[in-house]
Design a protein around this motif. Structure first.
Motif, PDB file in Angstrom:
ATOM      1  N   GLY A 109      15.760 -67.557  51.126  1.00  0.00           N
ATOM      2  CA  GLY A 109      15.396 -67.405  49.727  1.00  0.00           C
ATOM      3  C   GLY A 109      16.639 -67.104  48.917  1.00  0.00           C
ATOM      4  N   VAL A 110      16.529 -67.244  47.591  1.00  0.00           N
ATOM      5  CA  VAL A 110      17.672 -67.038  46.705  1.00  0.00           C
ATOM      6  C   VAL A 110      17.292 -66.020  45.635  1.00  0.00           C
ATOM      7  N   ILE A 111      18.058 -64.946  45.536  1.00  0.00           N
ATOM      8  CA  ILE A 111      17.834 -63.958  44.480  1.00  0.00           C
ATOM      9  C   ILE A 111      18.294 -64.555  43.157  1.00  0.00           C
ATOM     10  N   ILE A 112      17.411 -64.551  42.151  1.00  0.00           N
ATOM     11  CA  ILE A 112      17.739 -65.171  40.864  1.00  0.00           C
ATOM     12  C   ILE A 112      17.775 -64.162  39.722  1.00  0.00           C
ATOM     13  N   SER A 113      17.563 -62.886  40.026  1.00  0.00           N
ATOM     14  CA  SER A 113      17.683 -61.843  39.000  1.00  0.00           C
ATOM     15  C   SER A 113      18.042 -60.529  39.673  1.00  0.00           C
ATOM     16  N   SER A 114      18.703 -59.650  38.930  1.00  0.00           N
ATOM     17  CA  SER A 114      19.166 -58.396  39.504  1.00  0.00           C
ATOM     18  C   SER A 114      18.024 -57.452  39.847  1.00  0.00           C
ATOM     19  N   ASP A 115      16.814 -57.700  39.263  1.00  0.00           N
ATOM     20  CA  ASP A 115      15.679 -56.820  39.545  1.00  0.00           C
ATOM     21  C   ASP A 115      14.799 -57.335  40.680  1.00  0.00           C
ATOM     22  N   GLY A 116      15.256 -58.342  41.422  1.00  0.00           N
ATOM     23  CA  GLY A 116      14.602 -58.676  42.682  1.00  0.00           C
ATOM     24  C   GLY A 116      13.682 -59.867  42.716  1.00  0.00           C
ATOM     25  N   TYR A 117      13.764 -60.777  41.741  1.00  0.00           N
ATOM     26  CA  TYR A 117      12.987 -62.016  41.837  1.00  0.00           C
ATOM     27  C   TYR A 117      13.715 -62.983  42.761  1.00  0.00           C
TER      28      TYR A 117
END
Length: 466
Positions: A109-117
């Motif tokens: 998976g790829v983290i796309i936001s600093s808050d964990g999405y």
């Protein structure tokens, strides 16, 4: 004095004899023949500056892109529960199920936001009883599914981490070029943080998976476990989500495919804003350029999308596109084949306006088209064409739920399905064609499935398919 002069003359004379002998016997003259020719002779010369490192891969630095990417790519563990066979005579004779067994699947998976999405593939998280995400620093978190779209094979997860997380920014996949260097980052064979390099081999590739998808094809090595991982350019921009490989063995053999980042971003935005995916339809069907009819009429040689039919009431119909038109361009995107068209439109929503360039009677014409939400679709597995109910049909069938069957494939003609309303599949309500699409995808080819219908008298029928 006279003696010195004599010696000088002898020396000069000897030198002259020596030089003359060399010219006569040892030196060979070079001749340049010049001929008159009406055709100029040319030589191709490359004036590109060379580097002591050599041209090509040695001049590309992947280190910064790899360093920024590996920390934003995660390991996704999917635990599903499956029922085992009977474990005792009591289970066998009284029909009680055996114990449930946990099965573990893995992906990336790829983290796309600093808050964990986190964005990943739908097939990575399908059927999960529990999802666990492992970061590159080996920290583990339970993950929640925010939403998914089986058609594009994209899913959105969320984890709650104590600190801000490293993430990747979406790049513009429309700007990727064939031959451009890219990196694939993921967790093949349960190995963490694996980086492979390759080039973009092709764009708008259709794998005939029944989804009208448009993939980026690369030759970066992708193996089982890479699904859901990142495809990035040398700047570290996310240009795709690695999804599939083409292989007879199940392992990498030279071809891998990624969902373009523009499509993935649109799906994520839809899930966050609307809770489901909004798709804007042009409302045309294309002629199959591999058909005999296309070959006989020269359509197979056409660059663009040859319009075979236009759906009433949708954008193409209202804009004046007619069968026989050839779609050459949408906005600034050149259309050479059908996946070029579907790939770009997959980034649009109902209500968006696009500029469609068509060729008609040898002349180009630009038409503004407003994309609309489709009123009908063909559901997977059974291939029934269904549409949303109008208010008149709701009153006619005395129901507030369901979709109406408007076309039936030949193999189901004898079941009397056409014109009826499907209200439930395996006990779950259907309210829209999107519900129907989702529930039909769950139909088992090996088990029993029930479909509940209404006829025009409001009477219920239940069909069992096995």
């Amino acid at each position: 004095m006279k003696k010195v002069s004599s010696l000088l003359l002898v020396a000069i004379f000897a030198g002259a004899i020596t030089l003359g002998s060399y010219k006569l016997f040892f030196e060979h003259q070079n001749f340049a023949i010049v001929a008159s020719d009406s055709e100029a002779k040319t030589f191709n010369t490359n004036f590109t500056p060379t580097s002591p490192k050599g041209a090509g891969i040695n001049e590309v630095d992947f280190t910064l892109a790899a360093e920024n990417t590996v920390n934003a790519v995660v390991h996704v563990k999917n635990m599903t529960l499956s029922s085992g066979g009977p474990t005792s005579l009591r289970d066998l004779f009284y029909g009680q199920g055996g114990s449930q067994r946990a099965q573990i699947g893995t992906g990336s998976g790829v983290i796309i936001s600093s808050d964990g999405y986190i964005v990943t593939n739908n097939h990575v998280i399908a059927g999960a009883a529990k999802l666990q995400v492992t970061l590159n620093n080996n920290r583990n978190y339970d993950a929640e599914v925010i939403g998914s779209d089986a058609n594009t094979d994209i899913a959105l997860l969320k984890i709650d981490a104590e600190d801000k997380l490293p993430y990747l920014a979406f790049g513009d996949s429309d700007n990727t070029k064939i031959g451009e260097w890219v990196l694939a980052v993921g967790n093949p064979f349960n190995l963490t943080s694996t980086v492979t390099a390759g080039i973009v081999s092709a764009k708008a590739r259709d794998l005939n998976m029944g989804r009208n998808q448009s993939f980026i094809q690369t030759d970066a090595a992708v193996n089982p476990g890479n699904s859901g991982g990142a495809l990035v350019n040398t700047n570290g921009d996310l240009v795709g989500i690695n999804t599939a490989i083409s292989s007879q063995t199940g392992s990498y053999v030279g071809y891998s495919f990624a969902v373009p980042s523009n499509i993935a971003k649109k799906i994520v935005d839809d899930i966050l804003e609307y809770g489901n995916v909004k798709k804007g339809y042009l409302g045309i069907s294309a002629v199959n350029t591999k058909s005999r009819e296309a070959f006989e009429n020269g359509i197979n040689e056409t660059s663009g999308v040859y319009v075979g039919s236009v759906e009433n009431g949708l954008g193409a119909d209202e804009a004046g596109i007619v069968p026989g038109d050839i779609i050459k361009k949408v906005d600034n995107i050149k259309i050479r084949k059908f996946p070029d068209l579907t790939g770009y439109l997959s980034t649009k929503r109902p209500g968006d306006e696009v500029s469609v360039t068509i060729e008609r009677d040898g002349k180009n014409k630009i038409l503004p088209v407003v994309l609309k939400e489709r009123k009908s679709l063909t559901v997977p597995v059974m291939g029934l064409e269904v549409k949303n109910l109008t208010e008149k049909e709701r009153r006619l069938f005395n129901t507030q739920k369901g979709v109406r069957v408007v076309d039936v494939p030949e193999r189901y003609k004898g079941y009397g399905l056409e014109g009826k309303v499907i209200i439930e599949i395996d006990g779950e309500d259907i309210n829209t064609i999107e519900d129907a699409d989702k529930l039909f995808r769950r139909l088992s080819g090996n088990g029993r499935n029930s479909i509940t219908l209404l006829d025009e008298n409001g009477e219920r029928e239940r069909l069992i398919f096995q």
